[in-house]
Design an enzyme around this catalytic site. Structure first.
Site, PDB file in Angstrom:
ATOM      1  N   LYS A   1       0.843  -1.217   0.000  1.00 36.41           N
ATOM      2  CA  LYS A   1       0.000   0.000   0.000  1.00 36.41           C
ATOM      3  C   LYS A   1       0.868   1.255   0.000  1.00 36.41           C
ATOM      4  CE  LYS A   1      -4.629  -1.004   1.529  1.00 36.41           C
ATOM      5  NZ  LYS A   1      -5.747  -0.443   2.308  1.00 36.41           N
TER       6      LYS A   1
ATOM      7  N   SER B   1      -7.072   9.836   6.530  1.00 34.10           N
ATOM      8  CA  SER B   1      -5.609   9.944   6.626  1.00 34.10           C
ATOM      9  C   SER B   1      -5.056  10.602   5.368  1.00 34.10           C
ATOM     10  CB  SER B   1      -4.977   8.562   6.803  1.00 34.10           C
ATOM     11  OG  SER B   1      -5.474   7.939   7.953  1.00 34.10           O
TER      12      SER B   1
HETATM   13  O1  PNS Z   1      -7.770   1.667   6.710  1.00 32.72           O
HETATM   14  P1  PNS Z   1      -8.003   0.875   5.459  1.00 32.72           P
HETATM   15  O2  PNS Z   1      -6.827   0.986   4.548  1.00 32.72           O
HETATM   16  O3  PNS Z   1      -9.311   1.227   4.809  1.00 32.72           O
HETATM   17  O4  PNS Z   1      -8.112  -0.673   5.915  1.00 32.72           O
HETATM   18  C1  PNS Z   1      -8.281  -1.684   4.967  1.00 32.72           C
HETATM   19  C2  PNS Z   1      -8.111  -3.079   5.600  1.00 32.72           C
HETATM   20  C3  PNS Z   1      -6.809  -3.181   6.362  1.00 32.72           C
HETATM   21  C4  PNS Z   1      -9.267  -3.351   6.545  1.00 32.72           C
HETATM   22  C5  PNS Z   1      -8.145  -4.113   4.440  1.00 32.72           C
HETATM   23  O5  PNS Z   1      -7.233  -3.728   3.447  1.00 32.72           O
HETATM   24  C6  PNS Z   1      -7.833  -5.541   4.876  1.00 32.72           C
HETATM   25  O6  PNS Z   1      -8.603  -6.161   5.572  1.00 32.72           O
HETATM   26  N1  PNS Z   1      -6.664  -6.064   4.453  1.00 32.72           N
HETATM   27  C7  PNS Z   1      -6.228  -7.382   4.816  1.00 32.72           C
HETATM   28  C8  PNS Z   1      -6.248  -8.328   3.610  1.00 32.72           C
HETATM   29  C9  PNS Z   1      -7.584  -9.002   3.456  1.00 32.72           C
HETATM   30  O7  PNS Z   1      -8.054  -9.727   4.314  1.00 32.72           O
HETATM   31  N2  PNS Z   1      -8.226  -8.768   2.292  1.00 32.72           N
HETATM   32  C10 PNS Z   1      -9.500  -9.319   1.982  1.00 32.72           C
HETATM   33  C11 PNS Z   1     -10.603  -8.553   2.696  1.00 32.72           C
HETATM   34  S1  PNS Z   1     -11.896  -8.289   1.586  1.00 32.72           S
END
Ligand code: PNS
Length: 165
Positions: free
Chosen positions: A46, A133
């Site tokens: 990211k 953010s």
């Molecule tokens: O603060 P953010 O960037 O909106 O958070 C996003 C987050 C961390 C919740 C999401 O990217 C995530 O769960 N990533 C882990 C990977 C995962 O499990 N992906 C499939 C979920 S659909």
């Protein structure tokens, strides 16, 4: 013997960096769950502004006053992180209707992966409905005022970060 189940919730995110909008949701979630684990995503693809250690440290400092909150980091699937933490609930904040589509997609995918894990959406206070953010970093980078939108230690860290670059 009386057995009391501990309800653990996880609040995942990039926290790059943590904002007062996140903290508003965290405060609400900490009142609902016995134990709240804030999970900072370590995923390097990211391309975060702050390295993982700094994001965790800033988040930890911001939630220091809550006895039932832990801050840790995770990589890989969110549902697996939830399982490791024995969490029954994923907490996500919703600011506006525009958040809904992506959040619904994630919640339904996570439900497909782990049907017994519930995603609970909490509405952030309207005073933070425009805070993210990304937008905070943009304003900080261009020298704008961000006081009151992030905790003071995060504000200082942002100023230092953008003076450097
Ligand atoms: O603060 P953010 O960037 O909106 O958070 C996003 C987050 C961390 C919740 C999401 O990217 C995530 O769960 N990533 C882990 C990977 C995962 O499990 N992906 C499939 C979920 S659909």
């Amino acid at each position: 013997m009386v057995y009391r189940r501990v309800l653990t919730a996880i609040y995942p995110g990039s926290f790059d960096p943590i904002t007062n909008g996140h903290l508003d949701v965290i405060g609400r979630a900490a009142r609902l769950a016995d134990r709240l684990v804030v999970g900072v995503l370590s995923n390097a693809n990211k391309n975060p502004t702050f390295p993982l250690e700094e994001r965790v440290e800033m988040t930890r400092e911001a939630v220091r006053k809550y006895p039932n909150i832990e801050v840790t980091h995770f990589d890989g699937l969110l549902v697996e992180f939830a399982e490791r933490e024995k969490a029954k609930i994923i907490v996500r904040g919703i600011r506006a209707i525009s958040d809904y589509e992506f959040e619904l997609q994630m919640a339904l995918m996570n439900r497909r992966l782990r049907p017994d894990l519930e995603t609970v959406f909490l509405m952030a206070s309207e005073q933070y409905s425009f805070v993210s953010s990304r937008i905070i970093k943009e304003v900080a980078r261009l020298g704008g005022e961000i006081g009151g939108l992030v905790p003071p230690h995060v504000e200082a860290r942002l100023k230092a970060q953008f003076q450097r670059s």
